[in-house]
Design a protein around this motif. Structure first.
Motif, PDB file in Angstrom:
ATOM      1  N   UNK A  49      80.359 111.142  46.994  1.00 17.32           N
ATOM      2  CA  UNK A  49      80.300 109.571  47.437  1.00 17.32           C
ATOM      3  C   UNK A  49      81.657 109.186  47.757  1.00 17.32           C
ATOM      4  N   UNK A  50      82.802 109.533  47.129  1.00 17.77           N
ATOM      5  CA  UNK A  50      84.216 109.379  47.507  1.00 17.77           C
ATOM      6  C   UNK A  50      84.369 110.329  48.985  1.00 17.77           C
ATOM      7  N   UNK A  51      83.977 111.183  48.989  1.00 10.88           N
ATOM      8  CA  UNK A  51      84.066 111.879  50.399  1.00 10.88           C
ATOM      9  C   UNK A  51      83.224 111.390  51.580  1.00 10.88           C
ATOM     10  N   UNK A  52      82.160 110.781  51.357  1.00 13.88           N
ATOM     11  CA  UNK A  52      81.464 109.867  52.468  1.00 13.88           C
ATOM     12  C   UNK A  52      82.231 108.656  52.778  1.00 13.88           C
ATOM     13  N   UNK A  53      82.789 108.167  51.528  1.00 10.62           N
ATOM     14  CA  UNK A  53      83.651 106.901  51.840  1.00 10.62           C
ATOM     15  C   UNK A  53      84.808 107.207  52.641  1.00 10.62           C
ATOM     16  N   UNK A  54      85.690 108.475  52.237  1.00 13.88           N
ATOM     17  CA  UNK A  54      86.692 108.622  53.102  1.00 13.88           C
ATOM     18  C   UNK A  54      86.314 109.238  54.422  1.00 13.88           C
ATOM     19  N   UNK A  55      85.291 109.868  54.759  1.00 12.04           N
ATOM     20  CA  UNK A  55      84.699 110.220  56.097  1.00 12.04           C
ATOM     21  C   UNK A  55      84.528 109.086  56.877  1.00 12.04           C
ATOM     22  N   UNK A  56      83.920 108.108  56.425  1.00 11.75           N
ATOM     23  CA  UNK A  56      83.680 106.806  57.227  1.00 11.75           C
ATOM     24  C   UNK A  56      84.968 106.097  57.423  1.00 11.75           C
ATOM     25  N   UNK A  57      86.002 106.061  56.459  1.00 16.60           N
ATOM     26  CA  UNK A  57      87.149 105.343  56.786  1.00 16.60           C
ATOM     27  C   UNK A  57      88.073 106.107  57.963  1.00 16.60           C
ATOM     28  N   UNK A  58      87.978 107.513  57.764  1.00 20.00           N
ATOM     29  CA  UNK A  58      88.436 108.307  59.037  1.00 20.00           C
ATOM     30  C   UNK A  58      87.877 107.834  60.190  1.00 20.00           C
ATOM     31  N   UNK A  59      86.662 108.085  60.332  1.00 16.51           N
ATOM     32  CA  UNK A  59      86.001 107.816  61.699  1.00 16.51           C
ATOM     33  C   UNK A  59      86.421 106.296  61.999  1.00 16.51           C
ATOM     34  N   UNK A  60      86.232 105.419  61.152  1.00 15.91           N
ATOM     35  CA  UNK A  60      86.534 103.895  61.455  1.00 15.91           C
ATOM     36  C   UNK A  60      88.197 103.900  62.070  1.00 15.91           C
ATOM     37  N   UNK A  61      89.255 104.607  61.384  1.00 18.06           N
ATOM     38  CA  UNK A  61      90.295 104.438  61.835  1.00 18.06           C
ATOM     39  C   UNK A  61      90.724 105.179  63.209  1.00 18.06           C
ATOM     40  N   UNK A  62      89.946 106.186  63.630  1.00 19.72           N
ATOM     41  CA  UNK A  62      89.860 107.027  64.880  1.00 19.72           C
ATOM     42  C   UNK A  62      89.319 105.865  65.660  1.00 19.72           C
TER      43      UNK A  62
END
Length: 554
Positions: free
Chosen positions: A333-346
Motif C-alpha cells: 500500500x505504501x508503494x502504491x501511495x509512493x507511485x501515485x505521488x511520483x506520477x502526480x509530481x511528474x
C-alpha cells in the motif's frame, strides 16, 4: 483423541498449545505422527536468532509445538527409520511417511507404520477407526460426522486444520499410495497465523484507493473466510468465497461474471493461480500477484505486477517484478501511495513547463498577427525559461503527497500524463492569459506609455505570473489556498529566487538594462502586479469550473 490447537506467529518465534478437546494428553501416536510425518528441523538457538529456517513454516510450527509440550523430537526420530515417503502435493493435499521402528517390540515386529497428515476433507473419508487409549476402535458414522463438525469449527476460528492419522502395514507390503486407506484417526492440529498489527486499516485504505484485496489460498474455505473477515477483506454480504474446483467446472464466462463479488478463492492448486490472473486481466483489471513458491512463478510472471515475498524461493524472486523484503502487505500500500505521488509530481512538473512555454508562444504569435512591437525580447524570453522554468519545476518534483491521494480511484492503464482536463487547462488558460496581456499591451502603447516600459510590464506579467502559477499547479484538484504553504519550502525558495530579481529590475535603475528592462514609474507597478496575477487566477477559475461539474479526472 488428541485434538488440539497450535498457534504460530508469522516469524515462527512463538508457538503455544491452546488446549485439547479432552482433558487427557494427546497420545504417543499423535506426537509420533506430528514429529515423524515432518521434513523440518528445529534450528539451534543461535541459528533461530539469525532467522535460519530449516523447513516450511507450517512444519516448523508443528515441531515447535511438540518441543514446547516436552516432546523429545530427536529421540523419537532416532527410534524410527523412514522407509518411504509420499511428499505433500497441492492436488493430493496430504503427506505420508512409512517408518519402521528400530528394534521394535512384538507388537510392531514385522510391521511398518504409515503416518499421514493433511487436509481433513481429504483424509476424513479414508478413516476407518480411531485411537482410544492405545486401542483402535471402529469409527462410527456419527463419530465421523462429529469429527467433520469439529474440523469445520476450528476452520471457522481462522485455523489451518490438519488431520493426523496412521495405519499399520506388513513390512513385506511394498505398496505406498494404495496403503493410504482404513486410517486410524489420531487428532487434529489447528494452526493460526496472526495478522500483522494494523493490517485491517491498510486493507481499508487500499479499498478506498480502488484496490481490491483478494485472498488466494490452498487453505480450507472456512479458514480463509475467517481470516478475510478479520482482515476486512470480506466485509459485505455480497462478497463470496470461490473454490478452486469451481474454476475447473465452470466456463470462463461464468466465472468472470461472478468475479466482481469474489473476495476469497480457497483450495486452489498451482495451475489455478495463473488462470485467476488471466480472468481478472480479461475483465480489464490491472492485477498484482504475491507469491513465494516455485509453483507461484507462472502466475507472478503473468500478472501485471508480480510481487515475491522476501522469504520466498529464488525462482519466485527472479520471476517477479518486485521483492517484498519485509513480507508486509502494508508495504504494498505504501508503494502504491509512493507511485501515485511520483506520477502526480511528474504531471505537475510537465504541466508547469508546458504552461510557461505555451503562454510565450501564443503571446509572441499574437503580437505578430496584430502587428504589435515584440512584447518580449529574445534575451528576456531566455531569462524567463532559465529562471521561471528551472527552479520551480525542480521544486515541484519534491511536492509532498496530497491528503486525498489514497482516496482517489485508480487512473486508467492507458491514461497519458496530460489528460483531457489538463489539456483544457493548458489551452483555455493559456489563450485567456495571452489575450488579456495582449489587450493590456496594446492599451499601454495606445495610451502613450513608452515601448520599453510597456514591454517591461509584459515581462513582469509573464515572468512573475509563471512563478505564481506554480502554487496553483501544486493542487490540481482543489484551490491553492487549501494546500499549506510550508509543505514545500523548496518551491517557496524557488519562487522568491525568481521574484526578487524581477522586482529589483523594475525598481532599481540599471539592474535590468542588460535585459532591456526599464524602471517602471509608480503608476505602472500596480498594472504589472495585476498582469502577474492573470495566469494563476485564470487557472484557479478553470479548476473551480471542473470541480463544479464534479469532474475528478485530473
Amino acid at each position: 483423541t488428541g485434538i488440539m490447537s497450535l498457534t504460530h506467529a508469522g516469524d515462527l518465534d512463538s508457538v503455544q498449545r491452546l488446549g485439547t478437546k479432552r482433558s487427557a494428553a494427546p497420545s504417543k501416536a499423535f506426537w509420533d505422527a506430528l514429529v515423524l510425518c515432518n521434513d523440518a528441523e528445529l534450528p539451534s538457538a543461535r541459528a533461530a536468532e539469525a532467522g535460519v529456517k530449516l523447513g516450511s513454516s507450517t512444519e516448523m510450527a508443528l515441531l515447535r509445538g511438540a518441543d514446547q509440550a516436552g516432546i523429545s523430537i530427536k529421540a523419537r526420530r532416532s527410534r524410527f527409520s523412514r522407509i518411504a515417503e509420499i511428499p505433500f502435493d497441492s492436488h493430493r493435499k496430504f503427506m505420508a511417511v512409512r517408518v519402521r521402528e528400530e528394534g521394535g517390540g512384538r507388537r510392531e515386529g514385522g510391521e511398518d507404520i504409515f503416518y499421514v497428515k493433511g487436509a481433513p476433507e481429504v483424509l476424513l473419508p479414508l478413516l476407518g477407526s480411531i485411537d482410544r487409549n492405545r486401542r483402535e476402535e471402529s469409527l462410527a458414522k456419527e463419530e465421523k460426522e462429529t469429527l467433520t463438525a469439529r474440523a469445520a469449527e476450528m476452520a471457522d476460528q481462522g485455523l489451518r486444520v490438519l488431520l493426523l492419522a496412521r495405519r499399520r502395514v506388513p513390512s513385506s507390503d511394498g505398496l505406498v499410495t494404495s496403503s493410504i486407506r482404513d486410517l486410524v484417526f489420531l487428532g487434529f492440529v489447528g494452526l493460526s497465523d496472526p495478522l500483522r498489527k494494523g493490517i485491517r486499516e491498510r486493507v481499508l485504505e487500499a479499498r478506498a484507493a480502488g484496490v481490491r484485496s483478494i485472498i488466494v489460498t490452498g487453505d480450507h474455505p472456512q479458514t480463509a473466510r475467517a481470516i478475510a473477515e478479520e482482515a476486512g477483506i470480506l466485509s459485505s454480504k455480497e462478497d463470496v468465497v470461490l473454490l478452486g474446483s469451481t474454476l475447473d467446472k465452470e466456463t470462463d464466462v461464468e466465472i468472470r461474471s461472478s468475479l466482481e463479488h469474489v473476495s476469497v478463492i480457497a483450495r486452489v492448486e498451482p495451475h489455478h493461480k495463473q488462470k485467476i490472473v488471466d480472468l481478472f486481466q480479461r475483465s480489464g483489471r490491472v492485477v498484482a500477484m504475491t507469491g513465494d513458491g516455485v509453483n507461484d512463478a507462472p502466475a507472478l510472471k503473468a500478472a501485471d505486477i508480480g510481487i515475491a515475498l522476501g522469504s520466498g524461493t529464488a525462482v519466485a524472486k527472479e520471476t517477479s517484478d518486485l521483492v517484498l523484503l519485509d513480507n508486509d502487505f502494508s508495504t504494498i500500500i505504501a508503494a502504491i501511495e509512493e507511485g501515485r505521488l511520483l506520477f502526480d509530481n511528474i504531471r505537475k512538473t510537465v504541466t508547469y513547463l508546458l504552461f510557461d512555454t505555451f503562454t510565450l508562444i501564443i503571446l509572441m504569435l499574437g503580437a505578430f498577427l496584430l502587428g504589435l512591437p515584440l512584447p518580449l525580447l529574445p534575451l528576456q524570453i531566455l531569462w524567463i525559461n532559465l529562471v521561471t522554468d528551472s527552479l520551480p519545476s525542480m521544486a515541484l518534483a519534491f511536492e509532498p503527497r496530497e491528503d486525498d491521494l489514497l482516496g482517489r480511484p485508480p487512473r486508467r492503464r492507458n491514461e497519458p500524463i496530460l489528460n483531457r482536463t489538463l489539456l483544457l487547462y493548458l489551452f483555455i488558460v493559456g489563450i485567456a492569459t495571452d489575450f488579456i496581456l495582449l489587450v493590456g499591451y496594446r492599451a499601454l502603447l495606445g495610451s502613450g506609455v513608452m515601448e520599453g516600459e510597456a514591454r517591461s510590464v509584459i515581462f513582469a506579467g509573464a515572468a512573475a505570473g509563471s512563478l505564481l502559477t506554480a502554487y496553483a499547479i501544486r493542487a490540481l484538484r482543489k484551490p491553492f489556498w487549501r494546500v499549506r504553504l510550508g509543505q514545500n519550502w523548496w518551491l517557496t525558495g524557488a519562487v522568491w529566487a525568481g521574484l526578487i530579481p524581477i522586482m529589483a529590475m523594475l525598481t532599481i535603475p540599471g539592474w535590468g538594462s542588460w535585459l532591456g528592462i526599464t524602471v517602471l514609474p509608480a503608476f505602472l507597478l500596480p498594472i504589472a502586479l495585476a498582469f502577474s496575477l492573470v495566469k494563476p487566477v485564470c487557472l484557479e477559475l478553470a479548476k473551480a469550473l471542473v470541480r463544479s461539474r464534479k469532474n475528478d479526472s485530473v
